[in-house]
Write a protein that holds these residues in place. Structure first.
Motif, PDB file in Angstrom:
ATOM      1  N   TYR A  33       0.828  -1.207   0.000  1.00  9.26           N
ATOM      2  CA  TYR A  33       0.000   0.000   0.000  1.00  9.26           C
ATOM      3  C   TYR A  33       0.865   1.260   0.000  1.00  9.26           C
ATOM      4  CZ  TYR A  33      -3.545  -3.370   1.463  1.00  9.26           C
ATOM      5  OH  TYR A  33      -4.370  -4.471   1.539  1.00  9.26           O
ATOM      6  N   THR A  34       0.397   2.272  -0.694  1.00  2.00           N
ATOM      7  CA  THR A  34       1.063   3.572  -0.668  1.00  2.00           C
ATOM      8  C   THR A  34       0.632   4.301   0.609  1.00  2.00           C
ATOM      9  OG1 THR A  34      -0.751   4.695  -1.820  1.00  2.00           O
ATOM     10  CG2 THR A  34       0.979   3.672  -3.187  1.00  2.00           C
ATOM     11  N   GLU A  35       1.348   5.372   0.946  1.00  2.00           N
ATOM     12  CA  GLU A  35       0.981   6.163   2.120  1.00  2.00           C
ATOM     13  C   GLU A  35      -0.430   6.723   1.965  1.00  2.00           C
ATOM     14  OE1 GLU A  35       2.516   6.898   5.083  1.00  2.00           O
ATOM     15  OE2 GLU A  35       3.949   5.329   4.560  1.00  2.00           O
ATOM     16  N   GLU A  36      -0.769   7.130   0.742  1.00  2.00           N
ATOM     17  CA  GLU A  36      -2.104   7.686   0.487  1.00  2.00           C
ATOM     18  C   GLU A  36      -3.181   6.629   0.724  1.00  2.00           C
ATOM     19  OE1 GLU A  36       0.938  10.098  -1.313  1.00  2.00           O
ATOM     20  OE2 GLU A  36       0.499   7.967  -1.562  1.00  2.00           O
ATOM     21  N   LEU A  38      -2.900   3.975   2.672  1.00  2.00           N
ATOM     22  CA  LEU A  38      -2.933   3.684   4.106  1.00  2.00           C
ATOM     23  C   LEU A  38      -3.738   4.735   4.862  1.00  2.00           C
ATOM     24  CD1 LEU A  38       0.766   2.549   4.693  1.00  2.00           C
ATOM     25  CD2 LEU A  38      -1.266   1.100   4.873  1.00  2.00           C
ATOM     26  N   ASP A  39      -3.533   5.997   4.486  1.00  6.31           N
ATOM     27  CA  ASP A  39      -4.276   7.079   5.143  1.00  6.31           C
ATOM     28  C   ASP A  39      -5.772   6.967   4.850  1.00  6.31           C
ATOM     29  OD1 ASP A  39      -1.948   8.085   6.190  1.00  6.31           O
ATOM     30  OD2 ASP A  39      -1.677   9.622   4.651  1.00  6.31           O
ATOM     31  N   GLU A  42      -7.121   4.105   6.909  1.00  4.83           N
ATOM     32  CA  GLU A  42      -7.197   4.463   8.325  1.00  4.83           C
ATOM     33  C   GLU A  42      -8.404   5.361   8.592  1.00  4.83           C
ATOM     34  OE1 GLU A  42      -4.279   6.376  11.743  1.00  4.83           O
ATOM     35  OE2 GLU A  42      -3.496   5.014  10.219  1.00  4.83           O
ATOM     36  N   ARG A  58      -0.161  -1.496  10.811  1.00  4.19           N
ATOM     37  CA  ARG A  58       0.545  -0.510   9.998  1.00  4.19           C
ATOM     38  C   ARG A  58       1.882  -0.127  10.628  1.00  4.19           C
ATOM     39  NH1 ARG A  58      -1.810   5.412   7.945  1.00  4.19           N
ATOM     40  NH2 ARG A  58       0.093   6.070   6.850  1.00  4.19           N
ATOM     41  N   THR A 198       3.792  -4.284   3.506  1.00  2.00           N
ATOM     42  CA  THR A 198       3.967  -2.840   3.367  1.00  2.00           C
ATOM     43  C   THR A 198       4.967  -2.318   4.395  1.00  2.00           C
ATOM     44  OG1 THR A 198       1.695  -2.627   2.566  1.00  2.00           O
ATOM     45  CG2 THR A 198       2.764  -0.620   3.357  1.00  2.00           C
ATOM     46  N   HIS A 199       4.858  -2.817   5.625  1.00  4.57           N
ATOM     47  CA  HIS A 199       5.769  -2.374   6.686  1.00  4.57           C
ATOM     48  C   HIS A 199       7.213  -2.748   6.343  1.00  4.57           C
ATOM     49  CE1 HIS A 199       6.868  -1.042  10.666  1.00  4.57           C
ATOM     50  NE2 HIS A 199       7.477  -2.184  10.899  1.00  4.57           N
ATOM     51  N   TRP A 202       8.433  -0.374   3.800  1.00  5.58           N
ATOM     52  CA  TRP A 202       8.670   0.941   4.408  1.00  5.58           C
ATOM     53  C   TRP A 202      10.014   0.960   5.120  1.00  5.58           C
ATOM     54  CZ3 TRP A 202       9.273   2.743   9.454  1.00  5.58           C
ATOM     55  CH2 TRP A 202       9.126   4.122   9.627  1.00  5.58           C
ATOM     56  N   HIS A 206      13.501   3.226   4.157  1.00  7.81           N
ATOM     57  CA  HIS A 206      14.138   4.126   5.112  1.00  7.81           C
ATOM     58  C   HIS A 206      15.514   3.625   5.553  1.00  7.81           C
ATOM     59  CE1 HIS A 206      10.064   5.735   5.231  1.00  7.81           C
ATOM     60  NE2 HIS A 206      10.561   6.808   5.817  1.00  7.81           N
TER      61      HIS A 206
END
Length: 217
Positions: A33-36, A38-39, A42, A58, A198-199, A202, A206
């Protein structure tokens, strides 16, 4: 083939087996999933009792059974960590807390500030709700698996993190509701295990070393 070649088996009976067709249903789609996304998910889940399970998945990348097996006593508030020690499974016609699949799956995970503060506020809210409802607050029980060849024990009022407002605990079956909500309200195919994928992605983005990611997951 190896067994037949070395005459450990007379015949290769596996040649006669017809393997099942690959399942093409949406339930088996793996996705990052993209951040968008996920938001958006949520926000979709924010009005349900399952928002905590989503936030934990998440932020920590735990498996769904591990998520619903988490207890308040697993959190070290001073170290900002949480222990993953057990999983919630349906066993012998009851919900049961049992050990993780392997010893390696038992791990201590660092809590980022966002999920740490969320859980701290949630614990306070649950305690307030319990005091507010008094005798109307539901008293729950779960079975505890004590290992091989040992009988299960019943624990009264386990301090599970994932609870309904009335004190009832949530289970892995509850996660199926998230799939339907996400599909109907956002059009996003949601599977809880995809939060784990996804995690991991991520963490890689990073620059987290692979060995650290391995221990975390």
């Amino acid at each position: 083939d190896y067994a037949v070649k070395h005459k450990y088996m007379r015949n290769d009976n596996f040649r006669q087996i017809e393997t099942p067709k690959e399942d093409s249903s949406d339930d088996f789609i793996e996705k990052i999933y993209t951040e968008e996304e996920l938001d958006k998910l949520e926000e979709c889940f924010s009005t349900t009792n399952l928002i905590t399970a989503f936030k934990i998945g998440r932020a920590l990348g735990v498996r769904v059974a591990e998520c619903f097996g988490l207890r308040w006593s697993d959190i070290n508030w001073e170290k900002h960590t949480i222990w993953v020690k057990r999983q919630m499974v349906w066993e012998d016609k009851m919900w049961c807390l049992r050990n993780t699949k392997t010893k390696a799956a038992i791990r201590e995970i660092d809590l980022q500030d966002e999920i740490y503060n969320y859980l701290k506020d949630l614990k306070a809210k649950q305690e307030q709700q319990k005091e507010k409802l008094g005798v109307a607050y539901h008293q729950t029980r779960v079975a505890i698996d004590n290992g091989r060849n040992k009988p299960k024990t019943i624990e009264e009022n386990p301090d599970l993190i994932n609870l309904k407002d009335n004190g009832d605990y949530l289970s892995t079956d509850s996660a199926k509701i998230l799939f339907r909500m996400a599909r109907d309200k956002t059009g996003i195919h949601f599977k809880y295990h995809n939060l784990r994928h996804t995690h991991a992605s991520w963490l890689a983005e990073h620059g987290v070393p692979a060995i650290v990611t391995k221990k975390r997951l």
